[in-house]
Scaffold this motif. Structure first.
Motif, PDB file in Angstrom:
ATOM      1  N   SER A  81       0.860  -1.178   0.000  1.00  0.00           N
ATOM      2  CA  SER A  81       0.000   0.000   0.000  1.00  0.00           C
ATOM      3  C   SER A  81       0.893   1.222   0.000  1.00  0.00           C
ATOM      4  O   SER A  81       2.027   1.183   0.483  1.00  0.00           O
ATOM      5  CB  SER A  81      -0.933   0.004   1.218  1.00  0.00           C
ATOM      6  OG  SER A  81      -1.886   1.050   1.081  1.00  0.00           O
TER       7      SER A  81
ATOM      8  N   SER B 199       0.842   5.874  -0.476  1.00  0.00           N
ATOM      9  CA  SER B 199       0.139   7.121  -0.747  1.00  0.00           C
ATOM     10  C   SER B 199       0.658   7.606  -2.092  1.00  0.00           C
ATOM     11  O   SER B 199       1.840   7.937  -2.232  1.00  0.00           O
ATOM     12  CB  SER B 199       0.438   8.135   0.360  1.00  0.00           C
ATOM     13  OG  SER B 199      -0.085   9.391  -0.005  1.00  0.00           O
TER      14      SER B 199
ATOM     15  N   THR C  83      -8.400   2.587  -0.655  1.00  0.00           N
ATOM     16  CA  THR C  83      -8.328   3.673   0.344  1.00  0.00           C
ATOM     17  C   THR C  83      -6.885   3.986   0.714  1.00  0.00           C
ATOM     18  O   THR C  83      -6.529   5.166   0.869  1.00  0.00           O
ATOM     19  CB  THR C  83      -9.052   3.230   1.646  1.00  0.00           C
ATOM     20  OG1 THR C  83     -10.322   2.706   1.301  1.00  0.00           O
ATOM     21  CG2 THR C  83      -9.188   4.377   2.623  1.00  0.00           C
TER      22      THR C  83
ATOM     23  N   GLY D 182      -5.737   6.984   2.977  1.00  0.00           N
ATOM     24  CA  GLY D 182      -6.863   7.901   3.168  1.00  0.00           C
ATOM     25  C   GLY D 182      -6.575   9.306   2.645  1.00  0.00           C
ATOM     26  O   GLY D 182      -7.442  10.180   2.696  1.00  0.00           O
TER      27      GLY D 182
ATOM     28  N   ASN E 220      -6.187  10.455  -0.457  1.00  0.00           N
ATOM     29  CA  ASN E 220      -7.067  10.832  -1.563  1.00  0.00           C
ATOM     30  C   ASN E 220      -8.503  11.021  -1.081  1.00  0.00           C
ATOM     31  O   ASN E 220      -9.209  11.934  -1.522  1.00  0.00           O
ATOM     32  CB  ASN E 220      -6.992   9.771  -2.663  1.00  0.00           C
ATOM     33  CG  ASN E 220      -7.664  10.220  -3.930  1.00  0.00           C
ATOM     34  OD1 ASN E 220      -7.520  11.353  -4.337  1.00  0.00           O
ATOM     35  ND2 ASN E 220      -8.439   9.329  -4.531  1.00  0.00           N
TER      36      ASN E 220
ATOM     37  N   VAL F 276     -13.133   2.011  -0.492  1.00  0.00           N
ATOM     38  CA  VAL F 276     -12.958   0.634  -0.026  1.00  0.00           C
ATOM     39  C   VAL F 276     -11.511   0.196  -0.207  1.00  0.00           C
ATOM     40  O   VAL F 276     -10.821   0.642  -1.113  1.00  0.00           O
ATOM     41  CB  VAL F 276     -13.873  -0.365  -0.785  1.00  0.00           C
ATOM     42  CG1 VAL F 276     -15.335  -0.046  -0.563  1.00  0.00           C
ATOM     43  CG2 VAL F 276     -13.562  -0.400  -2.273  1.00  0.00           C
ATOM     44  N   ASP F 277     -11.065  -0.675   0.693  1.00  0.00           N
ATOM     45  CA  ASP F 277      -9.759  -1.318   0.529  1.00  0.00           C
ATOM     46  C   ASP F 277      -9.895  -2.753   1.025  1.00  0.00           C
ATOM     47  O   ASP F 277     -10.837  -3.099   1.746  1.00  0.00           O
ATOM     48  CB  ASP F 277      -8.646  -0.569   1.274  1.00  0.00           C
ATOM     49  CG  ASP F 277      -7.275  -0.785   0.620  1.00  0.00           C
ATOM     50  OD1 ASP F 277      -6.863  -1.951   0.464  1.00  0.00           O
ATOM     51  OD2 ASP F 277      -6.628   0.211   0.265  1.00  0.00           O
ATOM     52  N   LEU F 278      -8.922  -3.573   0.634  1.00  0.00           N
ATOM     53  CA  LEU F 278      -9.040  -5.007   0.847  1.00  0.00           C
ATOM     54  C   LEU F 278      -8.868  -5.419   2.305  1.00  0.00           C
ATOM     55  O   LEU F 278      -9.471  -6.395   2.750  1.00  0.00           O
ATOM     56  CB  LEU F 278      -7.966  -5.692  -0.018  1.00  0.00           C
ATOM     57  CG  LEU F 278      -8.018  -7.183  -0.196  1.00  0.00           C
ATOM     58  CD1 LEU F 278      -9.340  -7.630  -0.811  1.00  0.00           C
ATOM     59  CD2 LEU F 278      -6.869  -7.638  -1.103  1.00  0.00           C
TER      60      LEU F 278
ATOM     61  N   ASP G 159     -13.302  -6.288  -1.004  1.00  0.00           N
ATOM     62  CA  ASP G 159     -12.565  -6.429  -2.257  1.00  0.00           C
ATOM     63  C   ASP G 159     -13.185  -5.431  -3.244  1.00  0.00           C
ATOM     64  O   ASP G 159     -14.372  -5.522  -3.570  1.00  0.00           O
ATOM     65  CB  ASP G 159     -12.667  -7.860  -2.796  1.00  0.00           C
ATOM     66  CG  ASP G 159     -11.730  -8.072  -3.984  1.00  0.00           C
ATOM     67  OD1 ASP G 159     -11.563  -7.131  -4.787  1.00  0.00           O
ATOM     68  OD2 ASP G 159     -11.161  -9.175  -4.114  1.00  0.00           O
ATOM     69  N   GLY G 160     -12.364  -4.489  -3.697  1.00  0.00           N
ATOM     70  CA  GLY G 160     -12.861  -3.404  -4.553  1.00  0.00           C
ATOM     71  C   GLY G 160     -13.485  -3.893  -5.841  1.00  0.00           C
ATOM     72  O   GLY G 160     -14.230  -3.153  -6.489  1.00  0.00           O
TER      73      GLY G 160
ATOM     74  N   MET H  68      -4.383  -4.661  -8.454  1.00  0.00           N
ATOM     75  CA  MET H  68      -5.381  -5.047  -7.462  1.00  0.00           C
ATOM     76  C   MET H  68      -5.048  -6.448  -6.934  1.00  0.00           C
ATOM     77  O   MET H  68      -4.758  -7.362  -7.705  1.00  0.00           O
ATOM     78  CB  MET H  68      -6.758  -5.061  -8.137  1.00  0.00           C
ATOM     79  CG  MET H  68      -7.872  -5.415  -7.227  1.00  0.00           C
ATOM     80  SD  MET H  68      -9.450  -5.343  -8.077  1.00  0.00           S
ATOM     81  CE  MET H  68     -10.111  -3.869  -7.388  1.00  0.00           C
ATOM     82  N   ARG H  69      -5.049  -6.586  -5.609  1.00  0.00           N
ATOM     83  CA  ARG H  69      -4.791  -7.895  -4.986  1.00  0.00           C
ATOM     84  C   ARG H  69      -6.130  -8.524  -4.622  1.00  0.00           C
ATOM     85  O   ARG H  69      -7.134  -7.827  -4.535  1.00  0.00           O
ATOM     86  CB  ARG H  69      -3.995  -7.728  -3.676  1.00  0.00           C
ATOM     87  CG  ARG H  69      -2.667  -7.068  -3.794  1.00  0.00           C
ATOM     88  CD  ARG H  69      -2.034  -6.822  -2.418  1.00  0.00           C
ATOM     89  NE  ARG H  69      -2.634  -5.697  -1.709  1.00  0.00           N
ATOM     90  CZ  ARG H  69      -3.192  -5.763  -0.507  1.00  0.00           C
ATOM     91  NH1 ARG H  69      -3.246  -6.907   0.153  1.00  0.00           N
ATOM     92  NH2 ARG H  69      -3.718  -4.689   0.074  1.00  0.00           N
ATOM     93  N   HIS H  70      -6.119  -9.825  -4.378  1.00  0.00           N
ATOM     94  CA  HIS H  70      -7.320 -10.497  -3.888  1.00  0.00           C
ATOM     95  C   HIS H  70      -6.906 -11.472  -2.808  1.00  0.00           C
ATOM     96  O   HIS H  70      -5.826 -12.069  -2.902  1.00  0.00           O
ATOM     97  CB  HIS H  70      -8.037 -11.247  -5.023  1.00  0.00           C
ATOM     98  CG  HIS H  70      -8.394 -10.350  -6.158  1.00  0.00           C
ATOM     99  ND1 HIS H  70      -9.471  -9.495  -6.123  1.00  0.00           N
ATOM    100  CD2 HIS H  70      -7.794 -10.130  -7.353  1.00  0.00           C
ATOM    101  CE1 HIS H  70      -9.513  -8.809  -7.248  1.00  0.00           C
ATOM    102  NE2 HIS H  70      -8.511  -9.166  -8.009  1.00  0.00           N
TER     103      HIS H  70
HETATM  104  C1  LIG Z   1      -1.661   3.187  -4.435  1.00  0.00           C
HETATM  105  S1  LIG Z   1      -2.501   2.556  -3.064  1.00  0.00           S
HETATM  106  C2  LIG Z   1      -3.841   3.653  -2.814  1.00  0.00           C
HETATM  107  C3  LIG Z   1      -3.507   5.032  -2.441  1.00  0.00           C
HETATM  108  C4  LIG Z   1      -4.645   5.718  -1.740  1.00  0.00           C
HETATM  109  N1  LIG Z   1      -5.701   6.098  -2.632  1.00  0.00           N
HETATM  110  C5  LIG Z   1      -4.142   6.879  -0.938  1.00  0.00           C
HETATM  111  O1  LIG Z   1      -4.613   8.002  -1.140  1.00  0.00           O
HETATM  112  O2  LIG Z   1      -3.284   6.655  -0.096  1.00  0.00           O
HETATM  113  C6  LIG Z   1      -3.378   1.162  -3.730  1.00  0.00           C
HETATM  114  C7  LIG Z   1      -4.320   0.555  -2.779  1.00  0.00           C
HETATM  115  O3  LIG Z   1      -5.123  -0.385  -3.460  1.00  0.00           O
HETATM  116  C8  LIG Z   1      -5.473  -1.348  -2.507  1.00  0.00           C
HETATM  117  N2  LIG Z   1      -6.011  -2.561  -3.119  1.00  0.00           N
HETATM  118  C9  LIG Z   1      -5.344  -3.572  -3.716  1.00  0.00           C
HETATM  119  N3  LIG Z   1      -6.204  -4.547  -4.074  1.00  0.00           N
HETATM  120  C10 LIG Z   1      -7.430  -4.135  -3.700  1.00  0.00           C
HETATM  121  C11 LIG Z   1      -8.727  -4.695  -3.795  1.00  0.00           C
HETATM  122  N4  LIG Z   1      -8.930  -5.911  -4.338  1.00  0.00           N
HETATM  123  N5  LIG Z   1      -9.758  -4.001  -3.311  1.00  0.00           N
HETATM  124  C12 LIG Z   1      -9.577  -2.772  -2.738  1.00  0.00           C
HETATM  125  N6  LIG Z   1      -8.374  -2.187  -2.618  1.00  0.00           N
HETATM  126  C13 LIG Z   1      -7.314  -2.861  -3.090  1.00  0.00           C
HETATM  127  C14 LIG Z   1      -4.172  -1.598  -1.775  1.00  0.00           C
HETATM  128  O4  LIG Z   1      -4.393  -2.257  -0.547  1.00  0.00           O
HETATM  129  C15 LIG Z   1      -3.641  -0.191  -1.637  1.00  0.00           C
HETATM  130  O5  LIG Z   1      -4.005   0.369  -0.419  1.00  0.00           O
END
Ligand SMILES: C[S@@+](CC[C@H](N)C(=O)[O-])C[C@H]1O[C@@H](n2cnc3c(N)ncnc32)[C@H](O)[C@@H]1O
Length: 386
Positions: free
Chosen positions: A91, A93, A119, A122, A124, A140-142, A167-168, A241-243
């Motif tokens: 993860s 920012s 997310t 947070g 953004n 949402v975040d995982l 899961d997004g 995106m991870r799952h």
């Molecule tokens: C680049 S970071 C996000 C930065 C965030 N918007 C910020 O302002 O800090 C990417 C995010 O996507 C999330 N992510 C990865 N797979 C996901 C999923 N399946 N569902 C939701 N979030 C996911 C990661 O956990 C990570 O926090």
């Protein structure tokens, strides 16, 4: 852990907002105010950076140099996962220049509801809440261990957007429809839930990625059951995106058995020098999971060749130094001719008049998703769903 607000951040945040405006990353005074008035350091209490050995080390974000880094156009890695032999950033920012460019591209208006996928810290969600009011922001975040602290940190600066662990790929059906959806992680195709949850006429901004570095941001508008739009001119890349329950990535050892060397007229390193070609190569034969790398001269430590490896053990390396005839030497081995896919992509790109990202678009319908050049039903189309 919540970092206490101090007084040293405000001039830094203002300087960052001024810098982003001067660079042309933001033009809208509302987004400028959001950057100037959002304490990014509160949202990124843990930051890691790699030392010269590639080891992740924590950064003290409350030190003057830490604050300078936090209030700069820099991506900050904020969570790591143990992968056995190494640790990997999961993860971050996103750098504020990219974030505000994306927010301006999203063309947000007063009164609109926005869903963010990813997310993270947070930050953004904080910018969006500043612009629209937190009651119109959903994210949402995982993992709960990302979402819960982000919720706490946002609350500590008086912002209470709706944050959900999910899961997004499922979106957030509880609060539909959304006027805008922004994904800050990349996806190989647009999940069905996203277009279903987007209001008619609404906009979706996401990073479509077919492999490492192989894709870009696309802005899609919903029109009935269809989404359509163009890729953005400036390239950007997000983590995939991870799952949960996905298999760990297999590390494979390429074999040089059956190696065959020849020359090629497709320049080496498309992943660095021609990302459009690298993207197209993922439609012209590069197997899923292909990875690129470099070979280095052991004495000079200078790069000598670009490499591609694939999960089936196929391998290709292409020398960076051209031959006297202005071509490049390439060696392929294994069941899949990996460089042949790059050559085919290069030829398609040249045949199409060497397009940049701005000529690429994408359409999604109920059963199909495809990328195109210039027009959705023209000469150049590649399916994302096969
Ligand atoms: C680049 S970071 C996000 C930065 C965030 N918007 C910020 O302002 O800090 C990417 C995010 O996507 C999330 N992510 C990865 N797979 C996901 C999923 N399946 N569902 C939701 N979030 C996911 C990661 O956990 C990570 O926090």
């Amino acid at each position: 852990m919540t970092v206490q607000l101090d007084t040293a951040w405000e001039p830094r945040a203002q300087a960052l907002a001024d810098e982003l405006e001067a660079r042309g990353d933001l033009t809208d005074p509302a987004w400028k105010a959001a950057v100037a008035e959002t304490p990014r350091h509160v949202l990124v209490p843990e930051v890691y950076q790699q030392d010269s050995n590639g080891e992740w080390q924590p950064l003290d974000v409350t030190s003057p140099s830490g604050l300078d880094r936090v209030y700069s156009p820099t991506t900050l890695v904020t969570a790591l996962a143990d992968r056995g032999t190494h640790r990997e950033g999961i993860s971050s920012s996103t750098k504020p220049d990219l974030m505000v460019r994306m927010l301006e591209t999203l063309d947000v208006h007063d009164g609109q509801k926005v869903l963010e996928i990813g997310t993270g810290t947070g930050y953004n969600a904080a910018l969006l809440s500043h612009r629209l009011g937190a009651e119109r922001v959903f994210s949402v975040d995982l993992d709960a261990d990302l979402v819960d602290p982000a919720r706490e940190r946002l609350a500590s600066i008086g912002l209470r957007p709706t944050l959900v662990t999910r899961d997004g790929a499922e979106g957030l059906p509880e609060h539909v429809p959304y006027d805008r959806i922004i994904a800050t992680c990349s996806v190989p195709v647009v999940p069905d839930a996203w277009w279903e949850q987007l209001a008619d006429g609404g906009l979706l901004l996401t990073d479509i990625k077919r492999g490492t570095g192989a894709g870009n941001l696309v802005l899609l508008r919903r029109n009935g059951d269809e989404l359509e739009g163009r890729f953005t001119d400036r390239w950007a890349a997000f983590m995939l995106m991870r799952h949960h329950h996905e298999r760990p990535r297999v590390l494979y050892t390429p074999t040089d058995a059956d190696a065959h060397t020849r020359t090629t007229s497709a320049p080496p390193n498309p992943w660095e020098h021609n990302r459009v070609v690298w993207f197209l190569a993922h439609f012209t034969g590069l197997p899923s999971g292909a990875r690129f790398g470099m070979r280095f001269d052991p004495d000079t430590r200078q790069p000598t060749a670009g490499t591609i490896t694939a999960p089936d053990g196929s391998h290709a390396f292409v020398m960076l130094e051209p031959t006297p005839g202005g071509k490049w030497s390439v060696t392929e081995s294994g069941p899949t001719p990996l460089w042949a896919a790059v050559e085919e992509a290069h030829q398609a790109w040249r045949a199409a008049g060497e397009p940049g990202w701005g000529r690429f678009g994408m359409t999604t319908t109920a059963g199909d998703q495809w990328v195109w050049i210039d027009e959705p039903h023209g000469k150049y189309q590649w399916s994302l769903t096969v």
